[in-house]
Design a protein around this motif. Structure first.
Motif, PDB file in Angstrom:
ATOM      1  N   MET A  40     -51.123 -21.832 -11.961  1.00  0.00           N
ATOM      2  CA  MET A  40     -52.266 -20.935 -11.843  1.00  0.00           C
ATOM      3  C   MET A  40     -52.260 -19.835 -12.895  1.00  0.00           C
ATOM      4  O   MET A  40     -53.284 -19.538 -13.519  1.00  0.00           O
ATOM      5  CB  MET A  40     -52.306 -20.322 -10.446  1.00  0.00           C
ATOM      6  N   ARG A  45     -57.561 -19.874 -15.609  1.00  0.00           N
ATOM      7  CA  ARG A  45     -58.510 -20.314 -14.587  1.00  0.00           C
ATOM      8  C   ARG A  45     -59.505 -21.345 -15.152  1.00  0.00           C
ATOM      9  O   ARG A  45     -59.744 -22.390 -14.547  1.00  0.00           O
ATOM     10  CB  ARG A  45     -59.298 -19.135 -14.029  1.00  0.00           C
ATOM     11  N   ILE A  94     -59.156 -21.878  -7.102  1.00  0.00           N
ATOM     12  CA  ILE A  94     -59.546 -20.961  -8.174  1.00  0.00           C
ATOM     13  C   ILE A  94     -60.856 -20.224  -7.904  1.00  0.00           C
ATOM     14  O   ILE A  94     -60.972 -19.045  -8.259  1.00  0.00           O
ATOM     15  CB  ILE A  94     -59.599 -21.720  -9.517  1.00  0.00           C
ATOM     16  N   GLN A 164     -58.596 -14.726 -16.361  1.00  0.00           N
ATOM     17  CA  GLN A 164     -57.205 -14.337 -16.129  1.00  0.00           C
ATOM     18  C   GLN A 164     -56.838 -13.149 -17.010  1.00  0.00           C
ATOM     19  O   GLN A 164     -57.052 -13.149 -18.218  1.00  0.00           O
ATOM     20  CB  GLN A 164     -56.275 -15.502 -16.426  1.00  0.00           C
TER      21      GLN A 164
END
Length: 246
Positions: A40, A45, A94, A164
């Motif tokens: 992640m 993302r 997400i 992100q």
């Protein structure tokens, strides 16, 4: 789709024992969730969403191919597990992160509530409609999902920025720079980044200023006070008699 249909319905025509397939899907779901936790924060993302949507689209294509007899049912079983894996890598977790990263803290609760309501509404519709899709579309019942995934992939690739490590203000600046060459209603986004109400207010203030400047040039401008008529008033005390009122 996997949650709302029975094993016999979903794996009909794919494997002989649907319960075995359901067990495999559950195990893959757990493993894929753990892998998503590791990737992640390192892959980003947007990248994971693209991989997720693209992988799920290809998985749907393989499932449809198996259901119509183009490929062996074993490929369908693999595709089902890949579908779950790609879902857990991107489109599953997400979107909830995007809401928290794209909105200011004071709007996160409202935005998250709206997104969750929409998510469960869509889940309800899928659970309600899929049995009818399976009945009327037959082996092509996964085609509508593939179409939605294709649209998701294209929209993510074109419109979604990487969230992100960014703040909502930085995202707004990125979107503004990306669309700087586009003009809406005769104004440029980069030079006049404001809401329509702000632009109308600015235009009204400019018109008012032009009218006041024109009144000053013609001598008709009202400065907010009236002229005193009748000249200077007479002194009221002895010390005022020595003042010069010229």
């Amino acid at each position: 789709m996997l949650c709302f249909t029975t094993p016999q319905t979903f794996f009909k025509g794919i494997i002989e024992n649907p319960l075995v397939g359901t067990t495999l899907v559950g195990a893959v779901n757990v493993i894929a969730t753990y892998v998503a936790m590791l990737l992640m924060d390192s892959w980003g993302r947007r990248t994971l969403l693209l991989i997720s949507a693209g992988g799920m689209f290809l998985s749907c294509a393989i499932i449809v191919s198996a259901l119509i007899g183009i490929v062996n049912n074993l490929y369908a079983l693999v595709a089902v597990n890949l579908y779950v894996t790609f879902f857990e890598l991107g489109l599953g977790p997400i979107p909830f992160l995007l809401v928290a990263e794209m909105f200011d803290a004071k709007y996160v609760a409202t935005a998250m509530s709206a997104c969750i309501q929409l998510n469960w509404a869509c889940n309800f519709i899928v659970g309600l409609v899929f049995p009818y899709m399976s009945y009327y579309l037959g082996p092509f019942s996964f085609a509508p999902f593939a179409l939605v995934l294709l649209i998701t992939f294209v929209a993510t690739f074109i419109y979604l920025p990487e969230t992100q490590g960014t703040t909502p203000e930085e995202l707004q600046e990125m979107i503004k720079q990306k669309n700087a060459a586009t003009e809406y209603h005769n104004f440029n986004i980069e030079s006049t980044y404001a809401t329509p109400i702000d632009l109308e207010w600015k235009l009204a203030m400019e018109n008012l200023r032009n009218e006041e400047e024109e009144s000053m040039r013609t001598g008709t401008f009202n400065y907010g006070f009236a002229r005193i008529d009748g000249g200077l008033r007479e002194p009221q005390s002895d010390w005022q008699t020595n003042l010069n009122y010229s």
